[in-house]
Scaffold this motif. Structure first.
Motif, PDB file in Angstrom:
ATOM      1  N   GLN A 250      92.427  61.253 -38.992  1.00  0.00           N
ATOM      2  CA  GLN A 250      92.787  60.691 -37.675  1.00  0.00           C
ATOM      3  C   GLN A 250      94.029  61.587 -36.967  1.00  0.00           C
ATOM      4  O   GLN A 250      94.915  61.183 -36.969  1.00  0.00           O
ATOM      5  CB  GLN A 250      92.811  59.381 -37.401  1.00  0.00           C
TER       6      GLN A 250
ATOM      7  N   ASP B 203      95.801  63.249 -34.086  1.00  0.00           N
ATOM      8  CA  ASP B 203      95.823  63.056 -32.548  1.00  0.00           C
ATOM      9  C   ASP B 203      96.448  64.474 -31.854  1.00  0.00           C
ATOM     10  O   ASP B 203      96.465  64.545 -30.711  1.00  0.00           O
ATOM     11  CB  ASP B 203      96.661  61.794 -32.270  1.00  0.00           C
TER      12      ASP B 203
ATOM     13  N   ARG C  23      97.244  59.609 -36.056  1.00  0.00           N
ATOM     14  CA  ARG C  23      97.031  58.153 -35.426  1.00  0.00           C
ATOM     15  C   ARG C  23      97.606  57.163 -36.275  1.00  0.00           C
ATOM     16  O   ARG C  23      97.497  56.794 -37.518  1.00  0.00           O
ATOM     17  CB  ARG C  23      95.640  57.960 -35.319  1.00  0.00           C
TER      18      ARG C  23
ATOM     19  N   SER D  86      95.286  53.732 -37.565  1.00  0.00           N
ATOM     20  CA  SER D  86      94.032  53.898 -38.248  1.00  0.00           C
ATOM     21  C   SER D  86      94.344  53.957 -39.881  1.00  0.00           C
ATOM     22  O   SER D  86      95.355  54.868 -40.364  1.00  0.00           O
ATOM     23  CB  SER D  86      93.612  55.266 -37.868  1.00  0.00           C
TER      24      SER D  86
ATOM     25  N   SER E 107      94.415  57.634 -41.632  1.00  0.00           N
ATOM     26  CA  SER E 107      95.507  58.382 -41.339  1.00  0.00           C
ATOM     27  C   SER E 107      96.207  58.645 -42.551  1.00  0.00           C
ATOM     28  O   SER E 107      97.004  57.811 -43.084  1.00  0.00           O
ATOM     29  CB  SER E 107      96.646  57.953 -40.228  1.00  0.00           C
TER      30      SER E 107
END
Length: 147
Positions: free
Chosen positions: A75, A77, A116, A119, A122
């Motif tokens: 994850q 971002d 993230r 999550s 991550s």
């Protein structure tokens, strides 16, 4: 996000001798960040490509090793700059051989992945390894960063 993972990577680069290496690696650093953002960040915009021209670069080879096992979905971002990439003062090229009119430089690169926070997928280590695999594949198996 406050959850970041540092990615340190080294590479060798052959460039024409009539261009400045500092500007070349600065431009390449931006292109690497864009490439990783396109490939690691899911913006639900498949097929989007952003590439600049790197006509000063005539050869590039990543100097990395690490596990080849892929883990769970990551994850990421965002991707941003770390410390500025710089020419190594202690290491020299060992893979690329410059031709006439070219010079080879050993570059120490650095960037940040923004993960993230909410999550469980991550993972700083897995995210960094995934970024390094993508960089290694991009540098060594194609001409993505060449003209």
């Amino acid at each position: 996000t406050n959850l970041a993972a540092s990615v340190k990577y080294d590479y060798e680069i052959n460039v024409r001798t009539d261009v400045g290496i500092e500007e070349t690696i600065s431009n390449l650093d931006i292109a690497v960040q864009r490439h990783l953002a396109e490939n690691l960040v899911n913006c639900n915009e498949g097929g989007r490509r952003m590439q600049g021209s790197h006509s000063d670069v005539v050869g590039i080879h990543a100097i990395m090793s690490g596990p080849s096992r892929r883990g769970r979905a990551l994850q990421t971002d965002g991707v941003g700059p770390g410390e500025p990439d710089e020419v190594s003062s202690t290491k020299t090229c060992s893979v690329l051989i410059p031709s006439d009119g070219e010079a080879c430089y050993y570059i120490e690169g650095d960037l940040e992945l923004y993960l993230r926070e909410d999550s469980p997928a991550s993972s700083r280590i897995q995210s960094s390894q995934e970024a390094m695999r993508e960089l290694k594949d991009s540098f060594n198996k194609g001409d993505l960063f060449l003209d």
